[in-house]
Design an enzyme around this catalytic site. Structure first.
Site, mmCIF file in Angstrom:
data_model
loop_
_atom_site.group_PDB
_atom_site.id
_atom_site.type_symbol
_atom_site.label_atom_id
_atom_site.label_comp_id
_atom_site.label_asym_id
_atom_site.label_seq_id
_atom_site.Cartn_x
_atom_site.Cartn_y
_atom_site.Cartn_z
ATOM 1 N N GLY A 135 0.819 -1.220 0.000
ATOM 2 C CA GLY A 135 0.000 0.000 0.000
ATOM 3 C C GLY A 135 0.848 1.263 0.000
ATOM 4 O O GLY A 135 1.964 1.268 0.524
ATOM 5 N N ARG A 147 1.096 -5.613 -5.062
ATOM 6 C CA ARG A 147 1.101 -6.542 -3.933
ATOM 7 C C ARG A 147 1.518 -7.970 -4.317
ATOM 8 O O ARG A 147 1.256 -8.913 -3.562
ATOM 9 C CB ARG A 147 -0.287 -6.567 -3.281
ATOM 10 C CG ARG A 147 -0.661 -5.289 -2.543
ATOM 11 C CD ARG A 147 -1.835 -5.509 -1.613
ATOM 12 N NE ARG A 147 -2.277 -4.280 -0.984
ATOM 13 C CZ ARG A 147 -1.746 -3.783 0.137
ATOM 14 N NH1 ARG A 147 -0.765 -4.410 0.731
ATOM 15 N NH2 ARG A 147 -2.203 -2.676 0.652
ATOM 16 N N ASP A 205 5.775 -5.375 6.514
ATOM 17 C CA ASP A 205 6.325 -6.596 7.122
ATOM 18 C C ASP A 205 6.388 -7.752 6.127
ATOM 19 O O ASP A 205 7.409 -8.453 6.054
ATOM 20 C CB ASP A 205 5.556 -6.982 8.392
ATOM 21 C CG ASP A 205 4.063 -7.084 8.185
ATOM 22 O OD1 ASP A 205 3.541 -6.465 7.245
ATOM 23 O OD2 ASP A 205 3.408 -7.803 8.957
ATOM 24 N N ASP A 206 5.331 -7.917 5.323
ATOM 25 C CA ASP A 206 5.346 -9.025 4.366
ATOM 26 C C ASP A 206 6.418 -8.805 3.287
ATOM 27 O O ASP A 206 7.144 -9.736 2.925
ATOM 28 C CB ASP A 206 3.985 -9.169 3.672
ATOM 29 C CG ASP A 206 2.973 -9.813 4.601
ATOM 30 O OD1 ASP A 206 3.393 -10.548 5.515
ATOM 31 O OD2 ASP A 206 1.767 -9.569 4.429
ATOM 32 N N LYS A 237 8.216 0.529 5.461
ATOM 33 C CA LYS A 237 7.100 1.355 4.994
ATOM 34 C C LYS A 237 5.774 0.785 5.457
ATOM 35 O O LYS A 237 5.623 -0.437 5.453
ATOM 36 C CB LYS A 237 7.117 1.383 3.452
ATOM 37 C CG LYS A 237 5.929 1.989 2.800
ATOM 38 C CD LYS A 237 5.205 1.041 1.830
ATOM 39 C CE LYS A 237 4.475 -0.073 2.497
ATOM 40 N NZ LYS A 237 3.529 -0.800 1.667
ATOM 41 N N THR A 238 4.843 1.553 5.861
ATOM 42 C CA THR A 238 3.417 1.265 5.983
ATOM 43 C C THR A 238 2.769 2.288 6.897
ATOM 44 O O THR A 238 3.278 2.553 7.998
ATOM 45 C CB THR A 238 3.053 -0.154 6.488
ATOM 46 O OG1 THR A 238 1.632 -0.215 6.641
ATOM 47 C CG2 THR A 238 3.688 -0.581 7.796
ATOM 48 N N ILE A 239 1.649 2.834 6.433
ATOM 49 C CA ILE A 239 0.924 3.792 7.276
ATOM 50 C C ILE A 239 0.409 3.098 8.528
ATOM 51 O O ILE A 239 0.152 3.745 9.531
ATOM 52 C CB ILE A 239 -0.252 4.455 6.528
ATOM 53 C CG1 ILE A 239 -1.295 3.418 6.082
ATOM 54 C CG2 ILE A 239 0.232 5.304 5.356
ATOM 55 C CD1 ILE A 239 -2.652 4.022 5.746
ATOM 56 N N ASP A 240 0.228 1.767 8.452
ATOM 57 C CA ASP A 240 -0.393 1.041 9.565
ATOM 58 C C ASP A 240 0.445 1.095 10.846
ATOM 59 O O ASP A 240 -0.058 0.841 11.934
ATOM 60 C CB ASP A 240 -0.617 -0.434 9.193
ATOM 61 C CG ASP A 240 -1.684 -0.592 8.123
ATOM 62 O OD1 ASP A 240 -2.179 0.439 7.622
ATOM 63 O OD2 ASP A 240 -2.002 -1.740 7.767
ATOM 64 N N GLY A 252 -5.321 9.602 3.243
ATOM 65 C CA GLY A 252 -4.054 9.928 3.919
ATOM 66 C C GLY A 252 -2.841 9.230 3.347
ATOM 67 O O GLY A 252 -1.708 9.566 3.693
HETATM 68 P P1 FBP Z 1 0.563 -1.918 3.573
HETATM 69 O O1 FBP Z 1 0.544 -2.748 4.810
HETATM 70 O O2 FBP Z 1 0.942 -2.651 2.359
HETATM 71 O O3 FBP Z 1 1.388 -0.683 3.769
HETATM 72 O O4 FBP Z 1 -0.927 -1.382 3.296
HETATM 73 C C1 FBP Z 1 -1.672 -0.802 4.296
HETATM 74 C C2 FBP Z 1 -3.086 -0.465 3.896
HETATM 75 O O5 FBP Z 1 -3.210 0.912 3.651
HETATM 76 C C3 FBP Z 1 -4.050 -0.907 4.984
HETATM 77 O O6 FBP Z 1 -4.199 0.095 5.956
HETATM 78 C C4 FBP Z 1 -5.305 -1.219 4.223
HETATM 79 O O7 FBP Z 1 -6.061 -2.208 4.841
HETATM 80 C C5 FBP Z 1 -4.776 -1.745 2.920
HETATM 81 O O8 FBP Z 1 -3.518 -1.158 2.726
HETATM 82 C C6 FBP Z 1 -5.671 -1.433 1.763
HETATM 83 O O9 FBP Z 1 -5.199 -2.121 0.655
HETATM 84 P P2 FBP Z 1 -5.405 -1.695 -0.856
HETATM 85 O O10 FBP Z 1 -4.414 -0.614 -1.105
HETATM 86 O O11 FBP Z 1 -5.046 -2.916 -1.605
HETATM 87 O O12 FBP Z 1 -6.797 -1.226 -1.001
#
Ligand code: FBP
Length: 555
Positions: A81, A145, A175-176, A202-205, A431
């Site tokens: 993401g 992905r 992480d993945d 990286k990840t907003i989460d 965001g």
């Molecule tokens: P990553 O873990 O790959 O950074 O993605 C996070 C995220 O934004 C999650 O918060 C959300 O559930 C998911 O991606 C949404 O996925 P997609 O971009 O495939 O709609």
């Protein structure tokens, strides 16, 4: 007429702040090596699976001498993401590589890991990179992905690198993706491919974090954007005094985003999934809890409030988690029932098909008690890991609807006498591609530059790291963390596999404790905090603020 906005134009000349060791020495640093490391758990198994990359020491950069290094060509991918700051990682990497040798080259593989597998790339020049400095988004080379998880794919990657003369790869991911980077690094080392692999967090989460990695990039900007929006809604709610706003915020699994937004804005209620799982709270209990807050506020003349719901919540509610696991099995590609399920034409048929096949009566009861729309969303498209895409499940509507029903029941028995009108929102994509805050612009540029310095020092199987992030950039420290150090074994889809451990919200941690101590007061009064928009220019105490989570965790 410029084709970019006035802010973009002004922001293009922002010079990200680097950790002092890189600012003073450029990418020529020496690696101060710590002790050999162990993986976070399952040491014997991880060591056996990663014999060539296990046990590397933590690296802290110290000033080094300029050296003559032969030119190299490096490949980079953005994986998963979007997260604000990705372009600055690439800019930092580009500048760091050019600092090592003006003839170094950077290739961006397109569309994430699939670009690496298919050998599709764009050669990144100074002119191209300059256009993207300090901008949000991943559109420079895009993301994807696709998983890098099989020997065939690794072989294809190695063959493409050989064909293109690429001797090092930088994987910017969560992480993945970094788990995949670790396996790729091991594969390259085991087969003497001569290809270095470095990861960037990286990840907003915010769930790629541990003792060494203080935060993943993007979390800072994304939570600031969501908090601004939540604050705006709070002000509206407090002005009109007639709506309850149910706001779902992103975060695939962990509730770090919800918790950070709560700390920044002081909502009337915020659910933290990890607490729900720990206390084994049922859907009914959660609804009762929220409805009770609504009732108490109504009695005090306040028919308005803000409820924050983390995106991943649905899976953490024990009985719904069990239900989702069962549905995953029933609809999985390759399962006996999966093909039959996928051949069905209408959603009504699909719902009936699944209902009939859920063995356990309680679990079936949970499914049938859900509104049709939520049932349909639970049966919707899966992600590449075969999981429900939780961002598509409208939990905010589920809760708003169930609270309304509960209040109606209480009205019948004279237990409630207020006015309830709900508005629902989902903040996620708003965001993920925002222009990076100063924190993310600096942190990302530093991570990219650190990755270049690690490559210059001949390292592989490391994640670029910058520490001491709760202080000013003048106190930041750069280095590398062995990827294997973050690994443990986890059961995924019926198999034990090595993965980087995902960090959930810790209920013993300071951010959650501060939230838990304050939430009753927030639910009873009007303690809203309005953070306002991200500021890119102005005093450091406004523009360079780290998140509450980082400050509380690290000070
Ligand atoms: P990553 O873990 O790959 O950074 O993605 C996070 C995220 O934004 C999650 O918060 C959300 O559930 C998911 O991606 C949404 O996925 P997609 O971009 O495939 O709609």
């Amino acid at each position: 007429m410029p084709s970019i906005s006035a802010l973009q134009q002004a922001r293009a000349s922002y010079e990200p702040k680097l950790p002092p060791v890189l600012l003073q020495n450029g990418p020529f640093v020496d690696a101060n090596l710590g002790e050999p490391t162990e993986s976070v758990d399952d040491q014997g198994t991880i060591k056996g699976l990663f014999p060539n990359t296990y046990g590397l020491p933590v690296i802290q950069f110290v000033p080094g001498n300029q050296k003559e290094l032969p030119p190299i060509r490096v490949g980079v991918i953005l994986s998963g993401g979007q997260a604000p700051g990705g372009h600055n990682v690439i800019a930092g990497l580009f500048d760091g590589l050019k600092g090592l040798n003006e003839d170094n080259e950077l290739y961006g593989f397109l569309g994430g890991p699939s670009g690496l597998i298919d050998g599709e790339y764009k050669a990144l020049t100074e002119e191209i990179v300059d256009e993207y400095r300090n901008t949000g988004g991943f559109d420079l080379i895009c993301s994807g992905r696709t998983k890098l998880d099989t020997e065939e794919k690794f072989e294809q990657v190695a063959a493409n690198c050989k064909r293109l003369g690429v001797s090092a790869l930088v994987v910017i991911g969560g992480d993945d993706s970094n788990t995949n980077a670790c396996t790729l690094a091991e594969y390259m080392a085991a087969h003497d491919k001569g290809i270095q692999v470095i990861g960037c967090p990286k990840t907003i989460d915010g769930d790629l974090r541990n003792e060494q990695i203080e935060v993943s990039f993007g979390f800072d900007t994304a939570t600031k954007v969501y908090s601004e929006l939540i604050g705006n809604i709070m002000r509206d709610a407090n002005s009109a005094r007639k709506y309850w706003h149910f706001i779902k915020v992103m975060g695939r699994s962990a509730s770090h985003i919800a918790l950070e937004c709560a700390l920044q804005t002081h909502p009337t209620a915020c659910i933290i999934s990890e607490e729900v799982a720990e206390k084994r709270q049922t859907l009914g209990e959660l609804v009762d809890h929220l409805a009770d807050i609504v009732r108490k506020r109504a009695a005090a003349g306040m028919n308005f409030g803000i409820v924050i719901i983390p995106e991943g919540l649905i899976e953490f509610i024990p009985e719904v988690g069990v239900l989702m696991g069962e549905i995953n099995e029933l609809v999985a590609d390759g399962s006996d029932t999966g093909a039959e399920f996928q051949a069905l034409d209408t959603m009504d048929e699909k719902i009936a098909f699944v209902t009939e096949r859920i063995d356990d009566e309680n679990t079936r009861g949970v499914f049938t008690s859900l509104p049709d729309q939520i049932q349909a969303q639970l049966l919707g498209d899966r992600d590449p890991h075969g999981n429900v895409q939780v961002s598509k499940i409208e939990t905010e509507k589920l809760f708003a609807g169930m609270v309304e029903t509960r209040l109606a029941e209480w009205r019948e028995t004279d237990e409630y006498d207020g006015a309830f009108s709900a508005q629902t929102h989902f903040f996620g994509y708003e965001g993920r591609c925002a222009a990076p805050s100063n924190f993310d612009a600096d942190y990302c540029y530093g991570l990219g530059y650190t990755a270049a310095a690690l490559l210059g020092a001949g390292k592989t199987a490391y994640m670029a790291s910058i520490q001491n992030l709760s202080g000013p950039a003048s106190e930041w420290e750069a280095g590398g963390i062995p990827l294997t150090m973050m690994m443990n074994m986890e059961r995924r889809h019926g198999e034990d596999v090595p993965v980087i451990r995902k960090a959930l919200v810790e209920l013993e941690g300071k951010p959650f404790r501060v939230f838990a101590e304050s939430r009753d007061a927030w639910s009873e009064g009007v303690e809203f905090l309005y953070p306002g928009p991200i500021q890119y220019f102005g005093p450091a105490e406004v523009c360079d603020q780290a998140t509450r989570t980082l400050v509380l965790e690290r000070t």
